[in-house]
Design an enzyme around this catalytic site. Structure first.
Site, PDB file in Angstrom:
ATOM      1  CG  HIS A 129      -6.014  -2.074   8.757  1.00 53.32           C
ATOM      2  ND1 HIS A 129      -6.322  -0.858   9.597  1.00 53.32           N
ATOM      3  CD2 HIS A 129      -4.802  -2.115   8.513  1.00 53.32           C
ATOM      4  CE1 HIS A 129      -5.002  -0.244   9.860  1.00 53.32           C
ATOM      5  NE2 HIS A 129      -4.235  -0.935   9.146  1.00 53.32           N
ATOM      6  CG  ASP A 174      -0.467  -0.464   2.470  1.00 49.81           C
ATOM      7  OD1 ASP A 174       0.867  -0.410   2.333  1.00 49.81           O
ATOM      8  OD2 ASP A 174      -0.998  -0.524   3.498  1.00 49.81           O
TER       9      ASP A 174
END
Ligand code: GLP
Length: 260
Positions: free
Chosen positions: A138, A67
């Site tokens: 997450h 990410d």
């Protein structure tokens, strides 16, 4: 999920590094999925040490990072590009053209995400994915309620994540609100996964991910559906695991090679 409880952060990082070493021994041109955050720093330091002292070779390795923050240039001190070069890439012999990190400044996110997924596929998929876990459970930036079959895409960060990551920025207002992230579905296609967690702050998230129901509220819980996940935790992060004794029992009684 194989749960491996190590006594401290250093042992946890070294144990995870051994998995990377085994992967590279088996396949010198492996594709590695890389994670950022404070958790994998010890793993990266150990890999750098192994490269320097024992010649661990990254020359044929390809990496894909999970990410990146939207809006941060590659040179921004808090960008994941910067993090990866500072903490890992510049210290090992990886070829620059083999490093893939999502762009936080592309003019077309949709086509960038499609291209990123396509490159992973073209290179044969990820052999070993490294993951950390957010305090809300997450993985990458797949915040609670992310689809468990999501692909690389733009994601709005949860307030919890912004607060957690504010420590790296001057104020919480400086933390980007959007990120580009591999999806849970993308991560689940990795051949093997190593999930790392340390510290009491992660204990609830770890317990929910390992022993709770599979739910998009805790995207790490999707890993229960993956056949080859090793979770390395230190004693503090293992603090809320109900089946802790059983995990240790399993490791102690791991079958050796069958008698020939
Ligand atoms: C961010 C990253 C995750 C990472 C998490 C935890 O949200 N996108 O990949 O696992 O932070 O970070 P830390 O290891 O610093 O607790």
């Amino acid at each position: 999920m194989e749960v491996i409880i190590e006594q401290d952060y250093e042992q946890m990082s070294k144990a995870a590094a051994r998995v990377v070493v085994r992967t590279l021994n088996e396949k010198p041109n492996a594709v590695l999925g890389m994670a950022t955050g404070s958790t994998p720093l010890g793993l990266y330091q150990e890999l750098v040490r192994l490269h320097r002292e024992e010649g661990l070779d990254f020359s044929r390795v390809t990496t894909f990072n999970l990410d990146e923050y939207v809006g941060l240039s590659v040179t921004h001190p808090q960008s994941y590009h910067h993090f990866m070069y500072e903490n890992f890439f510049q210290h090992v012999n990886i070829a620059r053209q083999n490093i893939y990190i999502p762009s936080g400044t592309t003019s077309n996110y949709r086509s960038f995400c499609e291209w990123y997924e396509q490159r992973i596929e073209e290179l044969g998929g990820i052999d070993l994915q490294i993951l950390g876990i957010g305090s809300d459970g997450h993985i990458a930036f797949n915040e609670p309620t992310s689809s468990l079959s999501s692909r690389t895409r733009l994601k709005t960060l949860a307030r919890q994540t912004i607060e957690d990551n504010a420590r790296f920025f001057e104020t919480a207002d400086d933390v980007p609100v959007y990120a580009i992230t591999m999806g849970v579905g993308t991560i689940m296609e990795a051949d093997r996964i190593v999930l790392l967690a340390n510290g009491a702050k992660k204990a609830d998230a770890v317990a929910a991910a390992v022993e709770g129901p599979v739910t998009s509220m805790i995207t790490a819980s999707a890993l229960q559906m993956h056949p080859r996940v090793k979770l390395f935790v230190d004693a503090d992060a293992a603090g809320e695991l109900q089946m802790r004794d059983y995990y240790q029992w399993i490791l102690k009684n791991k079958p050796g090679a069958p008698p020939s």
